[in-house]
Write an enzyme that holds these catalytic residues in place. Structure first.
Site, PDB file in Angstrom:
ATOM      1  CB  SER A 160      -0.914   0.026   1.226  1.00 16.79           C
ATOM      2  OG  SER A 160      -1.601   1.271   1.262  1.00 16.79           O
ATOM      3  CB  ALA A 193     -18.192  -6.676 -13.132  1.00 14.18           C
ATOM      4  NE  ARG A 229     -11.739 -13.911 -15.202  1.00 10.99           N
ATOM      5  CZ  ARG A 229     -10.846 -14.190 -14.276  1.00 10.99           C
ATOM      6  NH1 ARG A 229      -9.656 -14.621 -14.633  1.00 10.99           N
ATOM      7  NH2 ARG A 229     -11.108 -14.020 -12.994  1.00 10.99           N
ATOM      8  CB  THR A 230     -17.051 -14.136 -14.917  1.00  6.39           C
ATOM      9  OG1 THR A 230     -15.703 -14.607 -14.782  1.00  6.39           O
ATOM     10  CG2 THR A 230     -18.036 -15.235 -14.583  1.00  6.39           C
ATOM     11  CE  LYS A 255     -11.512  -0.479  -1.845  1.00  3.01           C
ATOM     12  NZ  LYS A 255     -11.307   0.159  -3.155  1.00  3.01           N
TER      13      LYS A 255
HETATM   14  P1  NDP Z   1     -12.011  -7.336  -7.440  1.00  2.00           P
HETATM   15  O1  NDP Z   1     -11.242  -8.538  -7.020  1.00  2.00           O
HETATM   16  O2  NDP Z   1     -13.272  -6.984  -6.756  1.00  2.00           O
HETATM   17  O3  NDP Z   1     -12.363  -7.459  -9.033  1.00  2.00           O
HETATM   18  C1  NDP Z   1     -11.448  -7.923  -9.904  1.00  2.00           C
HETATM   19  C2  NDP Z   1     -11.952  -7.808 -11.373  1.00  2.00           C
HETATM   20  O4  NDP Z   1     -10.861  -8.224 -12.170  1.00  2.00           O
HETATM   21  C3  NDP Z   1     -13.146  -8.691 -11.725  1.00  2.00           C
HETATM   22  O5  NDP Z   1     -13.931  -8.038 -12.697  1.00  2.00           O
HETATM   23  C4  NDP Z   1     -12.447  -9.927 -12.334  1.00  2.00           C
HETATM   24  O6  NDP Z   1     -13.247 -10.581 -13.298  1.00  2.00           O
HETATM   25  C5  NDP Z   1     -11.285  -9.277 -13.039  1.00  2.00           C
HETATM   26  N1  NDP Z   1     -10.159 -10.173 -13.256  1.00  2.00           N
HETATM   27  C6  NDP Z   1      -9.299 -10.655 -12.323  1.00  2.00           C
HETATM   28  N2  NDP Z   1      -8.351 -11.429 -12.932  1.00  2.00           N
HETATM   29  C7  NDP Z   1      -8.629 -11.407 -14.254  1.00  2.00           C
HETATM   30  C8  NDP Z   1      -8.020 -11.993 -15.400  1.00  2.00           C
HETATM   31  N3  NDP Z   1      -6.927 -12.772 -15.307  1.00  2.00           N
HETATM   32  N4  NDP Z   1      -8.567 -11.758 -16.607  1.00  2.00           N
HETATM   33  C9  NDP Z   1      -9.666 -10.988 -16.732  1.00  2.00           C
HETATM   34  N5  NDP Z   1     -10.296 -10.397 -15.692  1.00  2.00           N
HETATM   35  C10 NDP Z   1      -9.776 -10.612 -14.459  1.00  2.00           C
HETATM   36  O7  NDP Z   1     -10.977  -6.138  -7.354  1.00  2.00           O
HETATM   37  P2  NDP Z   1     -11.324  -4.576  -7.289  1.00  2.00           P
HETATM   38  O8  NDP Z   1     -12.380  -4.299  -8.288  1.00  2.00           O
HETATM   39  O9  NDP Z   1     -11.570  -4.145  -5.886  1.00  2.00           O
HETATM   40  O10 NDP Z   1      -9.938  -3.911  -7.703  1.00  2.00           O
HETATM   41  C11 NDP Z   1      -9.472  -4.021  -9.017  1.00  2.00           C
HETATM   42  C12 NDP Z   1      -8.132  -3.299  -9.170  1.00  2.00           C
HETATM   43  O11 NDP Z   1      -8.294  -1.888  -9.029  1.00  2.00           O
HETATM   44  C13 NDP Z   1      -7.099  -3.732  -8.133  1.00  2.00           C
HETATM   45  O12 NDP Z   1      -5.897  -4.079  -8.824  1.00  2.00           O
HETATM   46  C14 NDP Z   1      -6.903  -2.495  -7.254  1.00  2.00           C
HETATM   47  O13 NDP Z   1      -5.572  -2.365  -6.807  1.00  2.00           O
HETATM   48  C15 NDP Z   1      -7.263  -1.358  -8.215  1.00  2.00           C
HETATM   49  N6  NDP Z   1      -7.776  -0.164  -7.488  1.00  2.00           N
HETATM   50  C16 NDP Z   1      -7.096   1.025  -7.609  1.00  2.00           C
HETATM   51  C17 NDP Z   1      -7.563   2.172  -6.969  1.00  2.00           C
HETATM   52  C18 NDP Z   1      -6.827   3.472  -7.125  1.00  2.00           C
HETATM   53  O14 NDP Z   1      -7.066   4.413  -6.347  1.00  2.00           O
HETATM   54  N7  NDP Z   1      -5.964   3.620  -8.107  1.00  2.00           N
HETATM   55  C19 NDP Z   1      -8.768   2.149  -6.124  1.00  2.00           C
HETATM   56  C20 NDP Z   1      -9.428   0.852  -6.088  1.00  2.00           C
HETATM   57  C21 NDP Z   1      -8.921  -0.250  -6.738  1.00  2.00           C
HETATM   58  P3  NDP Z   1     -14.159 -11.887 -12.951  1.00  2.00           P
HETATM   59  O15 NDP Z   1     -15.474 -11.368 -12.443  1.00  2.00           O
HETATM   60  O16 NDP Z   1     -14.264 -12.610 -14.242  1.00  2.00           O
HETATM   61  O17 NDP Z   1     -13.413 -12.683 -11.884  1.00  2.00           O
END
Ligand code: NDP
Length: 265
Positions: free
Chosen positions: A20, A133, A157-158, A71
């Protein structure tokens, strides 16, 4: 003689948490106001989350930034929540009111929109595509919608995992290869953005943004540029802007984010 300042305690809570960047950002803001400020990282398993948060505030803590995977749980344990946290179904900021009741907010969406504005990227009238999502997508959709884009679409993806968001945000569509080109692409996926982007229509010269930052954003930003987007940025600026909104809520002070965008943390 000046009264000694009490140490104000804040922290970021998540798992994993070692990566972080929130502590140096909040410490830099605190220095702008001469606050005696301690901001730690708390590594916390999901089953310990509620008890850890309650203890932190019972011990006099001022504010908590909340990150993966807590969250939604942060929203659930708060006595009051902002409209934007309720819309997102997740909170990234917790504090306490004067009665000791825990409140929740979600500053991710406003942080993104402020950073896009700083970068000269307007949302109004654009065809916006959001990849992913998960919790981050849920946090930014209400703020993007409020900016009145011409279209707002999701791709995940899903596909089934996008359904709750499509139900919650009327007007948001599932993106398809047959759509008109998107002029602003925002990736919230932790990986896999490049493969998804290759299947979707993007407007040459449009803008791209990846919520990840540093090395973790490189694959998505490289793919965006290769597919013709020209203004592409990582999520470091959003991290600074969402932190500034949280800082203002906890301390009633609005920090200057410009020195941090210039590299000052
Ligand atoms: P979640 O775990 O809730 O969601 C992850 C998403 O990524 C889902 O849509 C998932 O799809 C998809 N995903 C994961 N792996 C893959 C893959 N190999 N191929 C395709 N899709 C994939 O995470 P968050 O939404 O909370 O966070 C997402 C990112 O955003 C993190 O890396 C976080 O660090 C960043 N972030 C940055 C912030 C900033 O201030 N800059 C603030 C908040 C978040 P599926 O549904 O298919 O599993």
């Amino acid at each position: 003689m000046m009264a000694e300042q009490t140490l104000i305690r804040c922290a970021v809570i998540g798992q994993p948490i070692a990566h972080s960047k929130s502590p140096p950002i909040h410490q830099a803001f605190a220095r702008q106001f001469g606050l005696q400020h301690d901001y730690q990282k708390i590594d916390c398993a999901p089953e310990q989350f509620a008890a850890t948060v309650q203890q932190f505030f019972a011990d006099g803590g001022r504010g908590l930034s909340v990150t993966l995977p807590h969250k939604p749980a942060a929203l659930a344990l708060a006595a009051q929540a902002s409209d934007r946290a309720q819309l997102a179904g997740a909170a990234n900021t917790l504090g306490v009111d004067s009665n000791g009741a825990i409140w929740a907010d979600n500053t991710d969406g406003i942080g993104l929109v402020r950073d896009l504005a700083r970068l000269g990227i307007g949302v109004k009238g654009q065809r916006v595509l959001v990849l992913g999502a998960g919790g981050a997508a849920a946090g930014i959709l209400p703020a993007l919608q409020a900016e009145q884009p011409a279209a707002l679409a999701l791709f995940n993806r899903t596909p089934a995992n996008a359904v709750p968001l499509l139900k919650r945000f009327a007007g948001v569509q599932l993106a398809t290869a047959a759509d008109a080109p998107y002029s602003l692409v925002i990736s919230t996926v932790s990986s896999g953005a490049a493969a998804m982007l290759a299947t979707l229509p993007l407007q040459a010269g449009g803008s791209g943004y990846d919520l990840n930052y540093g090395e973790r954003a490189e694959p998505a930003l490289t793919a965006m540029r290769a597919l013709g987007l020209s203004g592409c940025h990582d999520g470091r600026g959003m991290l600074i802007e969402q932190a500034a909104v949280a800082f203002a809520r906890w301390h009633g002070l609005t920090p200057d984010t410009a020195p941090l965008h210039a590299g000052g943390f």
